[in-house]
Design an enzyme around this catalytic site. Structure first.
Site, PDB file in Angstrom:
ATOM      1  N   LYS A 158      -2.221   2.346  -1.535  1.00  0.00           N
ATOM      2  CA  LYS A 158      -1.457   1.804  -0.403  1.00  0.00           C
ATOM      3  C   LYS A 158       0.029   1.837  -0.676  1.00  0.00           C
ATOM      4  O   LYS A 158       0.455   1.595  -1.806  1.00  0.00           O
ATOM      5  CB  LYS A 158      -1.846   0.343  -0.165  1.00  0.00           C
ATOM      6  CG  LYS A 158      -3.128   0.148   0.578  1.00  0.00           C
ATOM      7  CD  LYS A 158      -3.247  -1.330   0.887  1.00  0.00           C
ATOM      8  CE  LYS A 158      -4.365  -1.606   1.849  1.00  0.00           C
ATOM      9  NZ  LYS A 158      -4.443  -3.032   2.158  1.00  0.00           N
ATOM     10  N   GLY A 165      -0.990   1.856   8.728  1.00  0.00           N
ATOM     11  CA  GLY A 165      -1.924   2.726   8.007  1.00  0.00           C
ATOM     12  C   GLY A 165      -1.257   3.892   7.288  1.00  0.00           C
ATOM     13  O   GLY A 165      -1.938   4.728   6.683  1.00  0.00           O
ATOM     14  N   GLU A 200      -5.776  -0.796  -4.664  1.00  0.00           N
ATOM     15  CA  GLU A 200      -6.650  -1.940  -4.372  1.00  0.00           C
ATOM     16  C   GLU A 200      -8.100  -1.497  -4.429  1.00  0.00           C
ATOM     17  O   GLU A 200      -8.412  -0.352  -4.113  1.00  0.00           O
ATOM     18  CB  GLU A 200      -6.426  -2.404  -2.916  1.00  0.00           C
ATOM     19  CG  GLU A 200      -5.462  -3.524  -2.723  1.00  0.00           C
ATOM     20  CD  GLU A 200      -5.321  -3.897  -1.250  1.00  0.00           C
ATOM     21  OE1 GLU A 200      -4.256  -4.403  -0.931  1.00  0.00           O
ATOM     22  OE2 GLU A 200      -6.245  -3.685  -0.430  1.00  0.00           O
ATOM     23  N   ARG A 292       5.821 -11.377  12.707  1.00  0.00           N
ATOM     24  CA  ARG A 292       6.261 -11.101  14.089  1.00  0.00           C
ATOM     25  C   ARG A 292       5.129 -11.465  15.028  1.00  0.00           C
ATOM     26  O   ARG A 292       4.046 -11.834  14.578  1.00  0.00           O
ATOM     27  CB  ARG A 292       6.551  -9.602  14.223  1.00  0.00           C
ATOM     28  CG  ARG A 292       5.350  -8.787  13.745  1.00  0.00           C
ATOM     29  CD  ARG A 292       5.430  -7.344  14.081  1.00  0.00           C
ATOM     30  NE  ARG A 292       4.461  -6.545  13.334  1.00  0.00           N
ATOM     31  CZ  ARG A 292       3.192  -6.363  13.653  1.00  0.00           C
ATOM     32  NH1 ARG A 292       2.705  -6.939  14.730  1.00  0.00           N
ATOM     33  NH2 ARG A 292       2.383  -5.626  12.922  1.00  0.00           N
ATOM     34  N   ARG A 343      -7.246  -2.358  24.146  1.00  0.00           N
ATOM     35  CA  ARG A 343      -5.949  -1.658  24.206  1.00  0.00           C
ATOM     36  C   ARG A 343      -6.115  -0.393  25.043  1.00  0.00           C
ATOM     37  O   ARG A 343      -6.892   0.497  24.677  1.00  0.00           O
ATOM     38  CB  ARG A 343      -5.473  -1.282  22.806  1.00  0.00           C
ATOM     39  CG  ARG A 343      -5.234  -2.477  21.909  1.00  0.00           C
ATOM     40  CD  ARG A 343      -4.536  -2.047  20.631  1.00  0.00           C
ATOM     41  NE  ARG A 343      -4.390  -3.170  19.723  1.00  0.00           N
ATOM     42  CZ  ARG A 343      -3.574  -3.177  18.679  1.00  0.00           C
ATOM     43  NH1 ARG A 343      -2.832  -2.112  18.403  1.00  0.00           N
ATOM     44  NH2 ARG A 343      -3.491  -4.226  17.894  1.00  0.00           N
TER      45      ARG A 343
HETATM   46  P1  ADP Z   1      -1.215  -1.500   7.367  1.00  0.00           P
HETATM   47  O1  ADP Z   1      -0.186  -2.537   6.995  1.00  0.00           O
HETATM   48  O2  ADP Z   1      -0.799  -0.103   7.023  1.00  0.00           O
HETATM   49  O3  ADP Z   1      -1.738  -1.655   8.761  1.00  0.00           O
HETATM   50  P2  ADP Z   1      -3.330  -3.112   6.148  1.00  0.00           P
HETATM   51  O4  ADP Z   1      -3.206  -3.527   4.728  1.00  0.00           O
HETATM   52  O5  ADP Z   1      -3.003  -4.132   7.190  1.00  0.00           O
HETATM   53  O6  ADP Z   1      -2.451  -1.790   6.378  1.00  0.00           O
HETATM   54  O7  ADP Z   1      -4.808  -2.575   6.419  1.00  0.00           O
HETATM   55  C1  ADP Z   1      -5.176  -1.991   7.644  1.00  0.00           C
HETATM   56  C2  ADP Z   1      -6.679  -1.788   7.693  1.00  0.00           C
HETATM   57  O8  ADP Z   1      -7.104  -0.943   6.613  1.00  0.00           O
HETATM   58  C3  ADP Z   1      -7.517  -3.039   7.536  1.00  0.00           C
HETATM   59  O9  ADP Z   1      -7.695  -3.715   8.764  1.00  0.00           O
HETATM   60  C4  ADP Z   1      -8.824  -2.482   6.997  1.00  0.00           C
HETATM   61  O10 ADP Z   1      -9.576  -1.906   8.044  1.00  0.00           O
HETATM   62  C5  ADP Z   1      -8.369  -1.373   6.101  1.00  0.00           C
HETATM   63  N1  ADP Z   1      -8.203  -1.828   4.700  1.00  0.00           N
HETATM   64  C6  ADP Z   1      -7.050  -2.237   4.113  1.00  0.00           C
HETATM   65  N2  ADP Z   1      -7.269  -2.595   2.823  1.00  0.00           N
HETATM   66  C7  ADP Z   1      -8.580  -2.428   2.589  1.00  0.00           C
HETATM   67  C8  ADP Z   1      -9.435  -2.617   1.440  1.00  0.00           C
HETATM   68  N3  ADP Z   1      -8.954  -3.033   0.263  1.00  0.00           N
HETATM   69  N4  ADP Z   1     -10.751  -2.329   1.578  1.00  0.00           N
HETATM   70  C9  ADP Z   1     -11.254  -1.877   2.755  1.00  0.00           C
HETATM   71  N5  ADP Z   1     -10.507  -1.673   3.847  1.00  0.00           N
HETATM   72  C10 ADP Z   1      -9.188  -1.938   3.780  1.00  0.00           C
END
Ligand code: ADP
Length: 511
Positions: A158, A165, A200, A292, A343
């Site tokens: 990440k 995403g 992660e 936000r 949406r």
């Molecule tokens: P962004 O900030 O890019 O939107 P997020 O950390 O909020 O990323 O994660 C977006 C989505 O990605 C989550 O809602 C989930 O569906 C998936 N996701 C994120 N981290 C994990 C993880 N460790 N394991 C499984 N799915 C994950």
């Protein structure tokens, strides 16, 4: 203290903020780019300032132009909406330096939560569980490999500065790690100007559950329950609801306590959202905090009877929040009924959600009991590729989840959009899907249900007929545009094509 607010955004959220300003007795100033000059947010505001050409960097992302627009029009505050500059600490700082109130949290809270590894460290210090992973950015692919083996595959790379995403890569095994690491880094560098990534553990089938909080300058923090946002495509939300069938009152209390602790850890003020992944075992892990207002905030508003945007405005003005019934950390309100949001995006769900463009020829907006329509477009508007494909949000409330689904189905059938494909038929399929109706959802729902809900309907002939009708309607709109109002309406009423299609019950004939 605040009399006039500059709304530094476009589309449905700009309209939403303008409405809240007007209800609070405040004037609202819109900003717009050249292609947005006929957009509803421009018309609905009390004044509007042209920022520049279509590209966001020259319009909605230009901090100097926005501050100048606020000063020139006598605004005391700026509401950033979501996206664009809403989570840029530098924008909050620039507002403050210009003597303007930023309707949002302090810049320090945005900074702390905008860095995902920093946010994870702060949450751990506050006693909130985070998804197992590294506490700092990875130095190189070799460190990534060591850490991934420690966590166990699959893992998720990440971006530290991540959002939307971007810079995220699923890695199934050791062999894939190095190329995924390089790809994530490149993508993060391009999107955020920061190529740092961390790793992660990838949780197999969690639900995405988030808690809405509100905090005011008087130290009061309240949690407004959860939103279930597990219906996603490529990690982006499509359908959200509140409450979640998977959250008991006891679990809601634990989630709320973790969320208010998270907010407290960064001195949070205003509306914010703490996202968690909820495992089937009932364990939950902090994912990130969005500093936000969220796209999906209306579902919370409907079940908790709170206007989150008006509260943001009141809190920014130094007033106490008007949320009744909850006090202190973990304080809770109780949900009433259930709400679902779909949406409505300019994307073709039967063609891999390919973004669609074109003139919105005709729009019939659903209404009636329990229905809310938050839109940033209307008939006659041109949908371009310059901005987010979100056109509108359709929200249904019901005394129970079942009733909310029935209402959503009914409203989706009322909705008519002619001119370009949208996600509407996808939503109708989901509302009819047995797994969704039972609430058996998690972030892998669409992967499982795709064959059922994304298969193209056998209606090529009807699509052709609709295309012909659309083209005729377009000609008609154009000829009226020169003689009538800019959005294709005339003082004489709707186009005869519209009248005729209504008379024939065109939509029924297409199903
Ligand atoms: P962004 O900030 O890019 O939107 P997020 O950390 O909020 O990323 O994660 C977006 C989505 O990605 C989550 O809602 C989930 O569906 C998936 N996701 C994120 N981290 C994990 C993880 N460790 N394991 C499984 N799915 C994950």
């Amino acid at each position: 203290m605040i009399k006039r607010v500059l709304v530094a955004n476009r589309g449905e959220i700009a309209v939403r903020v303008i409405r809240a300003c007007h209800e609070e007795g405040l004037a609202a100033v819109a900003v717009y780019s050249e292609p947005d000059r006929l957009a509803p947010h421009v018309r609905d505001a009390d004044a509007a300032v042209l920022l520049g050409p279509a590209p966001s960097a020259e319009s909605y992302l230009d901090i100097h132009k926005l501050i100048a627009a606020a000063k020139d029009t006598g605004c005391q505050a700026i509401h950033p909406g979501y996206g664009f500059l809403s989570e840029r600490a530098a924008f909050a700082d620039a507002c403050k330096d210009a003597g303007l109130i930023f309707v949002g949290p302090p810049a320090s809270a945005i900074r702390a939560m905008g860095d995902k590894t920093e946010a994870r460290r702060r949450m751990q210090a506050a006693g909130v569980h985070v998804v197992p992973g590294t506490a700092a950015p990875l130095r190189d692919a070799a460190e990534g490999r060591r850490e991934a083996k420690r966590l166990g595959f699959p893992v998720l790379l990440k971006a530290v500065a991540g959002g939307g995403g971007k810079g995220m890569r699923l890695v199934a095994n050791e062999a894939e790690l190095e190329s995924a690491f390089e790809a994530a880094r490149r993508e993060a560098q391009k999107a955020f100007g920061d190529g740092s990534v961390y790793v992660e553990k990838y949780l197999e089938r969690p639900r995405h559950i988030e808690i809405q909080i509100l905090a005011d300058h008087r130290g009061r923090v309240v949690a407004l329950g959860e939103r279930e946002c597990s219906i996603q495509r490529r990690h982006q939300k499509l359908i959200e609801e509140s409450p979640s069938v998977a959250v008991s009152p006891a679990l809601r209390r634990r989630l709320s306590e973790a969320a208010t602790a998270a907010a407290g850890a960064v001195g949070y003020v205003s509306a914010g959202t703490i996202e968690f992944l909820l495992a089937a075992t009932g364990e939950f892990y902090f994912l990130e905090m969005n500093t936000r207002i969220q796209v999906e905030h209306p579902v919370t508003e409907l079940v908790y009877g709170v206007d989150l945007v008006r509260e943001q405005l009141r809190i920014a003005a130094g007033q106490p929040m008007r949320v009744h019934g909850a006090t202190g950390p973990g304080g809770q309100l109780h949900p009433r009924g259930a709400a679902i949001e779909c949406r409505i995006t300019a994307e073709d769900p039967f063609n891999d959600f390919l973004p669609a463009t074109g003139v919105l020829q005709y729009l019939r907006v659903p209404s009636g009991p329990g229905i809310r329509w938050d839109a940033g477009i209307e008939a006659g508007n041109d949908v371009t590729l310059f901005y987010d494909p979100l056109l509108a949000k359709l929200i249904a409330w019901g005394e129970t989840r079942e009733i909310a689904i029935q209402r959503m189905r009914r409203a989706l059938n009322e909705l008519v959009i002619v001119g370009l494909p949208t996600s509407q038929p996808f939503h109708l399929r989901v509302m009819d899907d047995a797994e969704f109706v039972k609430g058996e959802i998690d972030i892998k729902y669409l992967e499982r249900a795709g064959a059922r809900v994304l298969a193209a309907p056998p209606r090529a002939g009807l699509d052709r007929a609709l295309a012909v009708a659309g083209a005729l309607l377009a000609d008609d709109c154009r000829s009226r545009t020169t003689a009538g109002l800019p959005d294709g309406r005339t003082a004489a009423g709707p186009s005869p094509w519209v009248v005729e299609s209504r008379r024939l019950g065109l939509r029924d004939g297409l199903e």
